[in-house]
Design a protein around this motif. Structure first.
Motif: not given
Length: 215
Positions: A129-137
């Motif tokens: 979730r952290s990785a996705v959030s950092s790229v896509l919000g």
């Protein structure tokens, strides 16, 4: 059992190829899935009780569903997401899930998973979730919801059925499969398509994401 695809107003997606991160089942779990599914098919229970049986190669554990579809993400952004996931997952310590007999619930038939892996799984989900959030919000993902604990479905309801009859039939599988270990050594970024009329999911793999390569 009730229809998995009408359990809430957004349960059926408006288009195919929704992005997810999955842990794919291994050969041992797929073999177990086949044995239980053969029992449900031979008895006629799956058809009579509107249970769609997932093709064994598509049995999976959902790590994270995204709110986006493949067409909404450009290739450069997808490449950036893959690179971030690879970098972050490399730092995760690999672990394994102990998976047992399936159980009929309100909307699906799900394999039992030993809860001793819950903490490691929660850490894995948090990393993704952290990785996705950092790229896509953060808006690119629904809330954690049911993926907070590992689960994999043998099949999904596509209409009304009797969970008790389904459960009784599962217990008739012979010889009864034992527990299997599913290692968490790699995840997959996939584009997923629903098939509500037959109660199934299929997907195409966009990237394989190793876990624990820095460990």
């Amino acid at each position: 059992m009730q229809n998995f695809f009408t359990r809430h107003e957004t349960a059926t997606w408006p288009e195919p190829e929704r992005l997810h991160i999955y842990l794919r089942s291994n050969t041992e779990l797929q073999t177990v899935a086949v044995r239980y599914q053969e029992t449900l098919r031979r008895s006629g229970v799956a058809a009579e009780h509107h249970l769609g049986l997932q093709e064994p190669q598509f049995v999976h554990f959902t790590v994270q569903m995204l709110s986006l579809y493949r067409r909404q993400v450009t290739q450069p952004t997808l490449d950036e997401l893959i690179a971030r996931l690879e970098a972050d997952l490399a730092k995760v310590t690999p672990f394994a899930l102990t998976v047992g007999p399936p159980q009929a619930s309100m909307h699906a038939v799900e394999f039992w998973v030993d809860p001793r892996a819950d903490q490691a799984w929660a850490g894995l989900v948090g990393t993704v979730r952290s990785a996705v959030s950092s790229v896509l919000g953060l808006d690119a993902m629904p809330p954690v919801a049911s993926n907070g604990r590992p689960h994999a479905s043998l099949g999904y309801g596509y209409g009304d059925g009797d969970s008790g009859v389904i459960m009784s039939t599962l217990k008739e599988a012979s010889p009864r499969p034992g527990f299997v270990e599913v290692p968490v050594r790699e995840l997959e970024l996939v584009s997923v398509t629903q098939h509500p009329r037959r109660g199934e999911f299929t997907w195409a793999t966009l990237a394989v994401l190793p876990v624990g390569t820095d460990s």
